[in-house]
Structures are given as C-alpha cells and as structure tokens.
Enzyme design. Sequence first.
Site, PDB file in Angstrom:
ATOM      1  N   THR A   1       4.643  23.234   2.694  1.00  0.00           N
ATOM      2  CA  THR A   1       5.510  24.009   3.577  1.00  0.00           C
ATOM      3  C   THR A   1       6.883  24.202   2.961  1.00  0.00           C
ATOM      4  O   THR A   1       7.475  25.295   3.023  1.00  0.00           O
ATOM      5  CB  THR A   1       5.637  23.311   4.949  1.00  0.00           C
ATOM      6  OG1 THR A   1       4.349  23.231   5.554  1.00  0.00           O
ATOM      7  CG2 THR A   1       6.580  24.069   5.862  1.00  0.00           C
TER       8      THR A   1
ATOM      9  N   LYS B   1      -0.969  13.115  -8.873  1.00  0.00           N
ATOM     10  CA  LYS B   1      -0.911  11.987  -9.804  1.00  0.00           C
ATOM     11  C   LYS B   1      -2.256  11.301  -9.980  1.00  0.00           C
ATOM     12  O   LYS B   1      -2.599  10.873 -11.082  1.00  0.00           O
ATOM     13  CB  LYS B   1       0.134  10.976  -9.344  1.00  0.00           C
ATOM     14  CG  LYS B   1      -0.044  10.513  -7.910  1.00  0.00           C
ATOM     15  CD  LYS B   1       1.117   9.672  -7.450  1.00  0.00           C
ATOM     16  CE  LYS B   1       1.032   9.404  -5.953  1.00  0.00           C
ATOM     17  NZ  LYS B   1       1.356  10.600  -5.148  1.00  0.00           N
TER      18      LYS B   1
ATOM     19  N   LYS C   1       0.979   6.654 -11.722  1.00  0.00           N
ATOM     20  CA  LYS C   1       2.189   7.181 -12.354  1.00  0.00           C
ATOM     21  C   LYS C   1       2.448   6.512 -13.700  1.00  0.00           C
ATOM     22  O   LYS C   1       2.878   7.170 -14.660  1.00  0.00           O
ATOM     23  CB  LYS C   1       3.383   6.983 -11.415  1.00  0.00           C
ATOM     24  CG  LYS C   1       3.272   7.794 -10.133  1.00  0.00           C
ATOM     25  CD  LYS C   1       4.346   7.420  -9.127  1.00  0.00           C
ATOM     26  CE  LYS C   1       4.224   8.212  -7.842  1.00  0.00           C
ATOM     27  NZ  LYS C   1       5.215   7.802  -6.818  1.00  0.00           N
TER      28      LYS C   1
ATOM     29  N   GLY D   1       9.294  12.829  -0.756  1.00  0.00           N
ATOM     30  CA  GLY D   1       9.881  13.664   0.286  1.00  0.00           C
ATOM     31  C   GLY D   1       9.543  15.121   0.056  1.00  0.00           C
ATOM     32  O   GLY D   1       9.369  15.561  -1.077  1.00  0.00           O
TER      33      GLY D   1
END
Length: 430
Positions: free
Chosen positions: A16, A106, A206, A305
């Site tokens: 979004t 990831k 990661k 985020g």
Amino acid sequence: MASVRVALLGCGVVGTEIARLLDEHADDLAARAGAPLELAGVAVRRLDRDRTATGIDPSLFTTDAAGLVSRDDVDLVIEVIGGIEPARTLIHTAMERGASVVTANKALLAEDGVGLHTAADKHGVDLYYEAAVAGAIPLLRPLRESLAGDRIQRVLGIVNGTTNYILDQMDSVGSGFAEALEEAQSLGYAEADPTADVEGYDAAAKAAILAGIAFHSPVGSGDVHREGIGDVTAADVASAKAMGSVVKLLAICELSDDATSVGVRVHPAMLPRTHPLAGVHGAYNAVFVEAEAAGQLMFYGPGAGGAPTAGAVLGDVVTAARNRVGASLGPRGSWYADRRTRPMGETVTRYHISLDVDDRPGVLAAVAAVFAEHGVSIETVRQRVEGHDDAELVVVTHSATDDALTATVDDLDGLDTVRAVLSVMRVEGE
C-alpha cells in the site's frame, strides 16, 4: 520510453505504501527514472476486501498474479507478498517474459538467491532487493558496489527490530522477556506469532544474504548457525550490565584469516557498551562493517515498517527503470569466490558462563581443571555467595573454538560440585 509499466504483487502494509509513493511522488520518480512509472496492476488474494483507503484505482486489482506477471506490457514487477511459493514461480515467470524484478523477500533470497540471479542473467533482466535486509537502511548496494574494490572482513549487525526492542526493554527498563514481547506486539513491532523473529529465522535469512554479497560466495539460510533469544533471562541481562555490556541478537558474517572460508551465525551475545552497536535502541537496526581498506563503517536506521521499506523498494524501482530506459543492466550476482561455509564448531569466540556451585573449598580448582582440559583459557572469574553452601560462579573465557567451549560446558554440567549451568552466552566486540 513513454512509460515504465509496473506490476505490484501484494497490497499489504508495504504494498500500500509503495502504491501511495508511486502516486504522490510521480513527477520526481519520473524525472529520476527517465520515464513515468505507471502502475499496471496489483495482485491481491481477495477482491472483496475494502481497499478504498489505499487510493488505488479499483480496476487495477486482480487475483490472477500469474496472469499479471505474464503480460507483455509489464516492464517491471515488484514482489512484496513474501514466502517461497508462489513468489518464486511468479518471479521466474516475470523474468522469462523480460520483466525486471524488485523484491523484499528475504526468505526466498536466502533459500534460492543464486537461482534467482541465474534466471535474471539468462533472461537479461535486473534483480534488486535492497529492502530485503535492514529495511530503509542503504546497505546492500554499498556492500555490492561502493566496496567492490575492497575486501570485506566482517559484518556484524542488529538486523531484527523486534528482538532488539525486546532486549532493549529488558536492559533499560528491567522488563522480563514475556512482558517485553507482549509490549512489542502491542506496538506492532512483533507479529501475533513472533517465532520467525524471536527464534532468529528472520535474522538468519538476512545474514545469509549479507554474507553472500560481502564474500562473493553462495550462502543459504541452511548454512547459518541460528539461536534465538527465548532463553535470555533477566539474570543474563543483569550479568551483562555488571561487566559493562549489553545483550544483543547479532548477525555475524566473518571471512577467515586465510580468506578460504566464511562463518555465518546468528545468536544473542554480550557486547561492550562502548561498541557502536550497543547504543542501538528500540526497534532500530544497525550493521557494522569492517573492510581491509575502508576500515570500520556503520549503517543505521529503521529496519522495518511500511513507509521505510517502501522507500527502499522504490529506490530499486527507480534504478531498474532507469536501466530499462537506457537499455542497460545493473550489477550481477557475484559468486566467483565460492568459499567454504565453515561449521559453528570451528568459529573462534568467547563465552560468559554462569554456574550454580557448592560453596566449599576445591570447587574453583575443579572448574578450572575442566577449562584447562579443553584448552580454554579463563579471563575472569566472579563469585557471589547465594546461601550458606550455595554460590554462583561467573566465568568469562578468552577466545577458543566453539567446539572446545561447548565440550567444556558439557563437562562442567557433569561435575558433582556444579549444581546447574545457569546460562551460557557468547561475548563479542572486543
């Protein structure tokens, strides 16, 4: 080109935000890419969900992701659905049709990064994934491009905001693990099922990506030694404080001294408060890089985020679009070194060990003898009397192989004078 047409796979929090930024910053993005970026379609799981608040043209939504990435008029695909399948199949389909790909996945990159790069090379398209590690922090491109003329020796990082928030609360406020986790969930830092974060799976994926780029060798998530933070106690945090340290979940990627092997591991460790990573608080991420010529570098910022991650994705989108406009390709995957990934047992590290022991003569000598038997040198010993015949012994070792330290702990646990091994934690950063 009249425009670069973009297909978006996924319209959750990150998706979004990507759509919003594509619209709000359209003129700037067009100027930077060399052509307008036009949203061609958005793949979602369900069409009956109310997405009015996204501001996306409802006609762009489709549940046919495979059909969307197969379209001849799609130039670039953004994948933010996550997981292994159908993401992998969709990415391969897009590449086969000649579309470049930007992903934040990831887990998929850690499992099949070499395969994805091979497909990109075969079909002459770009593959970018800056947002897959450390969110908004510009990290992968500096490792891959800015430091291409240097030799990276070590990458040490906090790459999971959830666990950093939990450990920071335990250290700064005195919260217990369960209490800190619950607070992280209430603030949206942790998922309802926090397993991937708390058990270190997210950080391990990661770490695999970082190691592959830093050391030009194929590294998968299965090559990463992984331990989570579920066993970290308030006593561990207090003990770290007593020795001027803080507990962090670290992703550590190291090149051997002879440059023939790579060690990749994720585990909680005690870190001196003087180390730059010790001051990383809350849900922030930071990665400390040590290179032969450049020396020590640190990258810091929000590691997750919607908006930060979307910003990193769009940075890759602009680059991939610019390459397409200029009929060029970006840097390719680099695995030429093909170094061996060494097992954790060969890793040289230090230990902090807490023992519940009998408070009587000869105990310290017996404990020291076990360390000596395995060739592990003791740096410091602290003893705290708990009762009339009970004491806690805290031992910090010098560097030794992890195999030797593990064997030492196993034998300590079998001593008659040792009631229990209370905790074992590695010590880093010195």
